[in-house]
Scaffold this motif. Structure first.
Motif, PDB file in Angstrom:
ATOM      1  N   VAL A  75     -15.549   1.878  -5.611  1.00 17.33           N
ATOM      2  CA  VAL A  75     -14.063   2.076  -5.225  1.00 17.33           C
ATOM      3  C   VAL A  75     -13.144   1.154  -5.752  1.00 17.33           C
ATOM      4  N   CYS A  76     -11.907   1.541  -6.470  1.00 20.49           N
ATOM      5  CA  CYS A  76     -11.134   0.681  -6.891  1.00 20.49           C
ATOM      6  C   CYS A  76      -9.520   1.278  -6.303  1.00 20.49           C
ATOM      7  N   GLY A  77      -8.981   0.376  -5.678  1.00 16.67           N
ATOM      8  CA  GLY A  77      -7.720   0.890  -5.182  1.00 16.67           C
ATOM      9  C   GLY A  77      -7.000  -0.415  -4.483  1.00 16.67           C
ATOM     10  N   ASP A  78      -5.788   0.071  -4.117  1.00 15.01           N
ATOM     11  CA  ASP A  78      -4.941  -0.935  -3.602  1.00 15.01           C
ATOM     12  C   ASP A  78      -4.207  -0.544  -2.209  1.00 15.01           C
ATOM     13  N   ASP A  79      -4.231   0.642  -1.651  1.00 18.25           N
ATOM     14  CA  ASP A  79      -3.781   1.017  -0.339  1.00 18.25           C
ATOM     15  C   ASP A  79      -4.940   1.615   0.514  1.00 18.25           C
ATOM     16  N   GLY A  80      -4.119   2.127   1.676  1.00 25.57           N
ATOM     17  CA  GLY A  80      -5.279   2.639   2.950  1.00 25.57           C
ATOM     18  C   GLY A  80      -6.303   3.803   2.497  1.00 25.57           C
ATOM     19  N   LEU A  81      -6.302   4.406   1.132  1.00 28.40           N
ATOM     20  CA  LEU A  81      -7.247   5.142   1.025  1.00 28.40           C
ATOM     21  C   LEU A  81      -8.493   4.603   0.571  1.00 28.40           C
ATOM     22  N   VAL A  82      -8.532   3.380   0.139  1.00 26.81           N
ATOM     23  CA  VAL A  82      -9.738   2.701  -0.086  1.00 26.81           C
ATOM     24  C   VAL A  82     -10.570   2.372   1.247  1.00 26.81           C
ATOM     25  N   HIS A  83      -9.786   2.061   2.272  1.00 21.21           N
ATOM     26  CA  HIS A  83     -10.645   1.877   3.574  1.00 21.21           C
ATOM     27  C   HIS A  83     -11.219   3.100   4.008  1.00 21.21           C
ATOM     28  N   ARG A  84     -10.567   4.345   3.898  1.00 23.36           N
ATOM     29  CA  ARG A  84     -11.078   5.506   4.400  1.00 23.36           C
ATOM     30  C   ARG A  84     -12.285   6.085   3.384  1.00 23.36           C
ATOM     31  N   LEU A  85     -12.124   5.987   2.227  1.00 24.80           N
ATOM     32  CA  LEU A  85     -12.994   6.154   1.202  1.00 24.80           C
ATOM     33  C   LEU A  85     -14.416   5.495   1.561  1.00 24.80           C
ATOM     34  N   ALA A  86     -14.090   4.096   1.761  1.00 27.49           N
ATOM     35  CA  ALA A  86     -15.169   3.416   1.788  1.00 27.49           C
ATOM     36  C   ALA A  86     -16.189   3.825   3.171  1.00 27.49           C
ATOM     37  N   ALA A  87     -15.517   4.004   4.237  1.00 26.63           N
ATOM     38  CA  ALA A  87     -15.929   4.436   5.488  1.00 26.63           C
ATOM     39  C   ALA A  87     -16.743   5.790   5.251  1.00 26.63           C
ATOM     40  N   GLU A  88     -16.353   6.755   4.581  1.00 27.02           N
ATOM     41  CA  GLU A  88     -16.528   7.927   4.194  1.00 27.02           C
ATOM     42  C   GLU A  88     -18.017   7.734   3.546  1.00 27.02           C
TER      43      GLU A  88
END
Length: 597
Positions: A3-16
């Motif tokens: 997962v590559c990103g720079d905002d809050g969606l990265v954390h949500r996606l990693a948790a999922e």
């Protein structure tokens, strides 16, 4: 999974991916500094989100320890960063940077490095996303079904849920293979009440401890005093609105915007005066017809008639009055020309909220999310007034093209919300990227109008929970909702990385129910069971059955799946499931847990 990103969606996606699907996840995030979290903080953020989703920090959906989250710091997704993240060995890659160009360049690099890679790309530009999907699918290995490309937009995913939460009586409609499903919020049915035919209860709303998702039939019957989210079918036989007639279309044209109200009344008075002079001339001048009297009045009005020296006294008086009225005609015609020219020049300018506007929606923030929500509201014909601080924001041009009234100003400054007529509004949608700004706007709006319906965009779960409870206790009769865009979008991105397509997401307070289509083949929880036996309260429920190429089962309705039909390998089902329930159906079922004291 990478997962590559720079905002809050990265954390949500990693948790999922780590918690619910048990996948090993590698995050590629910008280096620490300038407000960025360091790797330990990123892992802690993902672990905290995971703990709130699964009920125990550090425990995944399979009951054991959650899969580790590895963090790689890199300024951007270049070749070195992708190589360090192990893209050449990865199963799927999600590119969720906020910049479309960055995601596109990284997708092209990743497809070159690993042609078998499943790509999930976050793009705001939908038309560009369609072309990019075709291009990257052609670059993938021929015959590899897993090497697909999915382009998603967090704004498009979250906008329907935000609109549904803000507009009373507006339903969320999901299309599932020819079946239209609509989720609506219903009040408590009361003791002894029975559910309407063709509906099923998806969730019981919060009574202090949080909502109950997918309750069993007995539990739903016992909770007769709680509101609920109900899923019902939308029949194709519902009458469609009749097309507007030409007369109605003509009335809807904004002809009144060319001239001001004062000018219209002045011109109307001038026309009445001319008609009065013509009637008086017809009565005074002997042997004069009505047409001749009108002709003489117009000649006198434009000062091109001969003086009435040899005429009667009445004719002389009428000529003088006509000349006086003619003097008033020139400035009125000049004012009409200037106002018409000004209207054309200001056609591209932002409109101001009109007088007498009430019952509208005040939309705060015209960024990516606000622009998509504005389009949805206008499609529903709902009056909107927008408030935006940045004149160059993404949605300003959209609001200008849609002729939506817009107020430019900081919502924290006094008088900005009053200019948007917050006191006469029905709903406040606070969708800026700042949680504190949204909260400040909501508190001010509630001070002006205590019963205004508010929907806030809040990221932090604990902060959102505290705000929700405080506002609910302070204003129990007013509707309060808080939504996180990344929370609504993460399930769709995670499912796409797993190779599954989510048909829709239904928000229930701070939770989400997913509507998905699954193949029965290979799923031990579904195969060999009837639709009723395959349901698990609190996890998933079968809504409809698609029997191979013959189409959806004719008896399939929400709450009433085909009776007696045993699900076989050739069937495909439409289910409503929680995120963990969907992960269980995909083959990662929970094992018995042992609590750690």
């Amino acid at each position: 999974m990478v997962v590559c990103g720079d905002d809050g969606l990265v954390h949500r996606l990693a948790a999922e991916l780590s918690g619910l699907y048990g996948e090993r996840v590698t995050l590629v995030v910008p280096p620490a500094g300038e407000g960025r979290r360091r790797p330990a903080a990123v892992q802690g953020r993902a672990a905290a989100l995971l703990g709130r989703m699964t009920g125990a920090v550090g425990r995944g959906a399979n009951g054991g320890p959650a899969a580790a989250v590895r963090v790689v710091e890199a300024p951007g997704p270049d070749d070195e960063a992708l190589a360090e993240a192990g893209v050449e060995r990865a199963m799927a890659l999600a590119l969720v940077y906020d910049d479309d160009e960055t995601n596109i360049q990284a997708a092209l690099r990743a497809r070159r490095i690993n042609p078998r890679l499943r790509l999930v790309i976050r793009l705001y530009n939908r038309r560009l996303g369609q072309h990019l999907e075709q291009l990257l699918d052609q670059a993938a290995l021929v015959g590899d079904a897993d090497a697909g490309t999915t382009v998603l937009s967090d704004a498009d995913t979250a906008a329907p849920a935000l609109v549904a939460a803000a507009v009373a009586g507006t339903s969320k409609v999901i299309e599932a293979g020819g079946l239209l499903l609509r989720a609506v919020e219903r009040p408590a049915p009361g003791p002894g009440a029975t559910a309407a035919p063709g509906t099923c209860t998806l969730a019981l709303l919060s009574d202090g401890d949080g909502p109950d998702l997918l309750p069993g039939e007995q539990e739903a019957e016992r909770a007769a005093t709680r509101g609920r989210i109900v899923l019902e079918t939308v029949r194709y036989t519902e009458s469609a609105p009749a097309p507007a007639s030409r007369l109605a279309a003509a009335r809807s044209l904004p002809l009144g915007s060319f001239f001001s109200r004062r000018l219209r009344w002045a011109l109307l008075g001038l026309a009445a005066a001319v008609c009065g002079l013509a009637v008086a001339s017809w009565l005074v001048v002997e042997e004069s017809s009505a047409k001749h009297a009108m002709y003489l009045s117009l000649l006198d009005l434009f000062a091109i008639n001969d003086p009435a020296k040899d005429e009667s006294t009445g004719r002389k008086v009428l000529q003088l009055l006509s000349g006086l009225v003619g003097l008033l005609l020139l400035p009125l015609l000049l004012a009409a020309a200037l106002e018409g020219l000004g209207t054309f020049r200001s056609a591209s300018a932002l409109r101001r909220p009109p007088r007498g506007l009430s019952g509208h929606v005040v939309l705060l923030g015209l960024g990516k999310i606000g622009a998509r929500v504005l389009v949805r509201l206008r499609e529903l014909g709902i009056p909107v007034v927008c408030v935006e601080r940045d004149p160059q924001a993404r949605g300003i041009s959209l609001a200008r093209s849609l002729r939506v009234p817009t107020v430019i100003g900081d919502i924290t400054e006094e008088g900005v919300l009053e200019a948007a007529k917050i006191g006469d509004s029905r709903t406040l949608l606070a969708l800026t990227s700042s949680d504190t700004t949204n909260l400040e706007a909501v508190l001010y709006a509630r001070a002006v109008k205590p019963d205004v319906r508010v929907v806030m965009r809040l990221y932090e779960d604990r902060f959102a929970r505290a705000v929700y409870r405080t506002l609910r206790d302070s204003h129990p009769r007013a509707l309060t909702r808080s939504r996180s865009v990344s929370f609504l979008a993460a399930p769709a991105f995670a499912a796409a990385m797993m190779g599954r397509r989510i048909l829709g997401a239904i928000p229930v307070e701070r939770g989400v129910l997913l509507i998905a289509a699954l193949d029965v083949a290979g799923c031990a929880e579904l195969e060999g069971r009837t639709a009723a036996q395959a349901c698990r309260p609190g996890a998933w429920r079968v809504l409809a059955v698609d029997q191979g190429p013959d189409g959806r089962h004719p008896g399939a309705q929400p709450g009433e799946p085909p009776a007696g039909h045993v699900l076989g390998p050739g069937d495909r089902v439409v289910v409503a499931a929680t995120r963990q329930g969907l992960a269980d159906l995909l083959g990662r079922r929970s094992r018995p847990r042992t609590d750690v004291r």
